[in-house]
Each structure stands twice: as structure tokens, then as C-alpha cells.
Scaffold this motif. Structure first.
Motif, PDB file in Angstrom:
ATOM      1  N   THR A 194       0.832  -1.212   0.000  1.00  0.00           N
ATOM      2  CA  THR A 194       0.000   0.000   0.000  1.00  0.00           C
ATOM      3  C   THR A 194       0.859   1.251   0.000  1.00  0.00           C
ATOM      4  OG1 THR A 194      -1.746  -1.171   1.202  1.00  0.00           O
ATOM      5  CG2 THR A 194      -1.804   1.233   1.257  1.00  0.00           C
ATOM      6  N   LEU A 198       0.897   4.207  -2.787  1.00  0.00           N
ATOM      7  CA  LEU A 198       0.673   5.622  -2.483  1.00  0.00           C
ATOM      8  C   LEU A 198       1.846   6.474  -2.960  1.00  0.00           C
ATOM      9  CD1 LEU A 198      -0.836   5.277   1.107  1.00  0.00           C
ATOM     10  CD2 LEU A 198      -2.036   6.038  -0.961  1.00  0.00           C
ATOM     11  N   ILE A 250      -2.836  12.409  -0.336  1.00  0.00           N
ATOM     12  CA  ILE A 250      -2.011  11.208  -0.499  1.00  0.00           C
ATOM     13  C   ILE A 250      -0.891  11.195   0.533  1.00  0.00           C
ATOM     14  CG2 ILE A 250      -0.480   9.969  -2.075  1.00  0.00           C
ATOM     15  CD1 ILE A 250      -2.147  11.081  -4.380  1.00  0.00           C
ATOM     16  N   GLN A 252      -0.918  12.471   3.496  1.00  0.00           N
ATOM     17  CA  GLN A 252      -1.479  12.097   4.800  1.00  0.00           C
ATOM     18  C   GLN A 252      -1.652  10.582   4.881  1.00  0.00           C
ATOM     19  OE1 GLN A 252      -4.892  10.941   5.410  1.00  0.00           O
ATOM     20  NE2 GLN A 252      -4.399  10.716   7.590  1.00  0.00           N
ATOM     21  N   GLN A 253      -2.103   9.965   3.808  1.00  0.00           N
ATOM     22  CA  GLN A 253      -2.262   8.513   3.782  1.00  0.00           C
ATOM     23  C   GLN A 253      -0.912   7.813   3.899  1.00  0.00           C
ATOM     24  OE1 GLN A 253      -4.327   8.055   0.069  1.00  0.00           O
ATOM     25  NE2 GLN A 253      -6.356   8.351   0.983  1.00  0.00           N
ATOM     26  N   ALA A 256       0.153   7.838   7.496  1.00  0.00           N
ATOM     27  CA  ALA A 256      -0.622   6.889   8.290  1.00  0.00           C
ATOM     28  C   ALA A 256      -0.120   5.456   8.086  1.00  0.00           C
ATOM     29  CB  ALA A 256      -2.109   6.988   7.929  1.00  0.00           C
ATOM     30  N   VAL A 257       0.180   5.095   6.842  1.00  0.00           N
ATOM     31  CA  VAL A 257       0.680   3.744   6.566  1.00  0.00           C
ATOM     32  C   VAL A 257       2.071   3.556   7.173  1.00  0.00           C
ATOM     33  CG1 VAL A 257       1.339   2.123   4.751  1.00  0.00           C
ATOM     34  CG2 VAL A 257      -0.705   3.512   4.482  1.00  0.00           C
TER      35      VAL A 257
END
Length: 492
Positions: A194, A198, A250, A252-253, A256-257
Motif C-alpha cells: 500500500t 501511495l 495522499i 497524509q495517507q 498513516a501507513v
């Protein structure tokens, strides 16, 4: 008829024979009477095959499949997680907990030995009962020392059933650790895939925003020269801002990952190293074992079965309470009021006793325990069957998902190729004055969205492969489990 006196040899033979017969009788009683049902695995109807058939690749399921992605960074992340993940350590400590419980239960098979010692100084009352007359000294010192032994004979198998339940709980905790390992490896791989997806989407967004920004600059110059209208300038700027707005989302994602992977690695949230791009990863082969093999290797199924074994054994332990309990106790020691005679023959004291206890009227106390144990077994059996059904569903879903995402990636890739051509031709028509910029705007916007979607589908395609390995719970779990911290205790 004369009676001969038994010789010492004959006496020894008779004594030895009697002892052997008594020991054999006790051994028969102890080993041959265990109340409660013996465990039998419930019948499970497994489907003959999966809904999606793949070529047989069973050996692939028993290897470090994450290495087949061809990314050394991913391999290192998995190894770090297996070594440092806190959930794995908790699971290992839980195994030690159940091993300790098993040792406590098993100790009841054997006599319990203990020692005691005491020394006291006492003044007896001269007017008590009995009184201490003059001139007797009311003061005296008492010295005591003893070795004691007690043994509760497991005549009806209660301790054996408790031991069976405790050992099953150890096995269940070991399967729980394997389940943690399975989830951990799949979680690290899925999160890393993931993350790389991203990263690629961010690259596309940044590159697209750069192109749109350059177009906006050119349109500003054309507007000042009177070549294009204000409407076309605002359209271009809107397109540019849309691309710019997607970048922080993107990012921010991505953060988080990275935080999720850091926790899996057993460390504070922070940056995660990168290896191959999402387009450079190689999808592992798909294992295609028969559905029945899940019953033999999926940790959650094995754990559920061991819980069922423990619940079944608890019924026998509860039913054994209906029967009498036999206990043997012994004491050997020395008691004296004078230190000089302590531990001498006259001060010797000993005791041997046997006791028999059993219930008569318990007003439903034992019946309630038996009923509760039977209900717990019924629950454990239903959980076992439900776990199997969910395992079959997980695997079918993952196999179907793998096939469908492969098809989806192929279709989306063709769509991206077509939209790129559409955007190129639209821009040529606009430059030739044949169309307005609105058609170019539509083409570029659709291409941008399609490229992001292609990366998302590619990510999902790799994730579905991970799901297959997680759902099938192959022998690779044992390979990965060997890389984790080991429990301190052990069972035999």
C-alpha cells in the motif's frame, strides 16, 4: 501334618509379591478409570475444490513467499517485525503462562513432599488444666522437626482430565502465536505494498500538477495577449488546483501507513525505507491446495480445535466430582523438650493415614458444574465449525479476488492507454483551433483519475495475493514462527 516355619527368603518373596499385587491394583485403578467423554473430532464437510482453480503449487505455500516480491527492503521489514513486534512477544509470554499452569496441574499426579521445623519457649499455667504443681518448672522449650508427604490418588481421572485440558490450552496458545505471526507477516506485506502504491500515486499527482501548472502559466500569457478567454484561464487554474489538492491527501495517507508499519515493527512511528516501486514488484505464485488441508494447518482452526479438546476434557473433570476422593498422608519427625534428646530415638514421631471423602447431597452444585462444562463444549464445537466455514470463505474470496483484480488491472491499463491518446489528440485539436479547452480539460482530468485508479488496482492485485497466503495458512507460518522470540518454558 507338620508346619514348617517360613524362611526369611520366603517372607521376602511373599512381601514382594503382595507389594507388587497392590501396586498393580493401584495402577489398574488409577489408569483404567477415567470418567467423561473421550475427544472425537467433529465431522466437517469440506468442499471438494475452490470456486477458482489454480495450477497446483503446494510447495510455494510452505516457503517465505514474501521474498518472491523481489524486494530486499520488504524482506528486512518482515524479519524485523518477527523479531521485535510486541504482539508476538505477548503471544510467546502467554504460552509460558499456560505451560506454567500445565506444570501445576501435572504436579497433582505425584506425592507432595514438605518439611517443617519449629522451636518454641512456653510457660504453662500453675492453675490451669492440668495445673503445674510446685516445685515443677512451668517453663519448657519444645523442639519439632518433620517430613510430610501427601498424595491424592487420581482414581477416577479428574487430574488426568484437568491435565488434558491444560495441555490443550498450551497447544491452543501456540496456535494463537502462529496466528499472530500469520497476521503480522501479511500485515507488513500489505502495508508495504500500500505504501509503495501511495508513493506512485503521489509521483503521478506531483507530475500532473507540474504539467497543469505549466499549462496555467502559458494560458496566463495567452490571455494577456488576447489569444484565450478568461473562462479558459479559470478552467486551467481549476484543473491545476485539483491536482495540487490531491497531493496532501495522499501524503497524509502515506504518513498513516508508515505509522502502521512502524507499530508492526515494534518501534515509534517514523519514516519507512523503500525498495522497489509498485511497478517493479513481482507477484508470488498462487498456492492451490485442497480445501481439506486448511483443517491441518490454519492456526485459527487448530486453535479452535484445541479449545474444543480442553472443553471436552473439562466435562470429565466435572463428572469426577461425583465420585469419592482417596488421599494418603504420612509424617515422620522428632519432638522433644530438650535439645540433647532431639533427633534421638525416643523423640521419634510418625503418622500414616488414609482418607476417603465423597459427596452425598450437593443440591445441584456438581450437576451445575457438569452442565456448565457441557455447554462450554457445545459452544467450542460451534466456534470450531464457524471458524472452518470462515476459513473456506476467506480463501475463496482471496482466490476470486486475485483473479478478478488481474482482469481489472488489464482493463484499466488499456483504459489509461486510450485516455492518453485521447488527451494527446484533444490537445492537438485545441492547438489547431478546432475545439475549445473544455474537451482538453475533460480528457486530462479523466487521464489523471485513471492513472491513480490503475495504481490502486495494481496495489489491490498484490494485496489479494497476500490475502491468499494468509487465508490458506501454509507451512510458511512455521518458517516465520521459527524467526520469532521463543517461549521460555517447554512441555513434554
Amino acid at each position: 501334618m507338620s508346619h514348617s516355619t517360613p524362611t526369611p527368603a520366603r517372607k521376602r518373596i511373599r512381601t514382594t509379591t503382595a507389594a507388587a499385587l497392590a501396586a498393580a491394583a493401584v495402577a489398574f485403578a488409577v489408569g483404567g478409570c477415567t470418567v467423561g467423554p473421550d475427544y472425537r473430532r467433529p465431522e466437517v464437510q469440506a468442499p471438494a475444490a475452490w470456486r477458482i482453480d489454480y495450477p497446483m503449487a503446494a510447495d510455494v505455500a510452505n516457503t517465505k513467499w514474501w521474498e518472491q516480491f523481489g524486494d530486499p527492503v520488504l524482506n528486512e521489514l518482515v524479519e524485523t517485525a518477527l523479531r521485535d513486534n510486541l504482539d508476538v512477544r505477548v503471544a510467546a509470554a502467554r504460552i509460558d503462562q499456560f505451560i506454567g499452569t500445565l506444570g501445576t496441574v501435572r504436579s497433582q499426579f505425584y506425592p507432595q513432599l514438605a518439611y517443617s521445623g519449629a522451636a518454641s519457649r512456653t510457660r504453662a499455667s500453675r492453675v490451669g488444666q492440668p495445673p503445674i504443681p510446685e516445685p515443677a518448672d512451668p517453663y519448657f522449650t519444645l523442639y519439632q522437626a518433620a517430613l510430610g508427604a501427601s498424595w491424592q490418588i487420581d482414581l477416577f481421572g479428574r487430574v488426568r482430565r484437568l491435565s488434558e485440558a491444560a495441555q490443550s490450552q498450551v497447544y491452543a496458545s501456540e496456535q494463537a502465536q502462529r496466528g499472530v505471526v500469520l497476521t503480522l507477516v501479511a500485515g507488513v506485506a500489505t502495508s508495504y505494498i500500500t505504501l509503495r502504491g501511495l508513493d506512485r500515486q503521489r509521483e503521478i499527482a506531483v507530475a500532473t500538477a507540474g504539467n497543469f501548472g505549466e499549462t496555467a502559466r502559458i494560458f496566463d500569457l495567452r490571455f494577456k495577449s488576447g489569444i484565450v478567454s478568461k473562462t479558459e484561464v479559470t478552467q486551467v487554474r481549476s484543473q491545476w488546483q485539483q491536482a495540487l489538492a490531491s497531493i496532501p491527501v495522499i501524503e497524509q495517507q502515506i504518513a498513516a501507513v508508515e505509522g502502521r508499519i512502524s507499530i508492526l515493527l515494534g518501534r515509534d512511528p517514523g519514516p519507512i525505507p523503500r525498495g522497489r516501486t509498485i511497478d517493479q514488484l513481482v507477484a508470488p505464485l498462487i498456492p492451490a491446495d485442497l480445501p481439506s488441508t486448511l483443517l491441518e494447518r490454519r492456526p485459527d482452526i487448530l486453535q479452535a480445535e484445541q479449545n474444543l479438546v480442553a472443553a471436552n476434557a473439562s466435562i470429565g473433570a466435572a463428572r469426577a466430582l461425583y465420585y469419592p476422593s482417596i488421599s494418603l498422608t504420612g509424617l515422620y519427625g522428632s519432638t522433644s523438650t530438650a535439645a540433647g534428646s532431639f533427633l534421638t530415638g525416643p523423640a521419634t514421631a510418625w503418622q500414616a493415614a488414609a482418607s476417603l471423602t465423597g459427596p452425598i447431597f450437593t443440591f445441584g452444585a456438581i450437576e451445575g458444574q457438569v452442565r456448565s462444562a457441557e455447554a462450554q463444549k457445545a459452544q467450542a464445537e460451534l466456534v470450531y465449525q464457524s471458524t472452518i466455514l470462515n476459513a473456506f470463505r476467506d480463501t475463496n474470496d482471496a482466490l476470486i479476488g486475485t483473479q478478478k483484480t488481474i482482469e481489472g488491472v488489464a482493463f484499466q491499463r488499456e483504459r489509461v492507454i486510450a485516455l492518453r491518446e485521447f488527451a494527446r489528440l484533444s490537445r492537438l485539436k485545441f492547438e489547431s483551433g478546432l475545439i475549445g479547452y473544455l474537451e482538453v480539460l475533460v480528457a486530462d482530468t479523466e487521464l489523471f483519475a485513471a492513472e491513480l485508479a490503475l495504481v490502486g488496482l495494481t496495489t489491490d492485485r498484490y494485496t489479494q495475493v497476500v490475502n491468499v497466503y494468509q487465508a490458506m495458512g501454509g507451512g510458511w507460518v512455521d518458517v516465520a514462527d521459527a524467526m520469532t522470540p521463543r517461549p521460555v518454558g517447554s512441555i513434554k
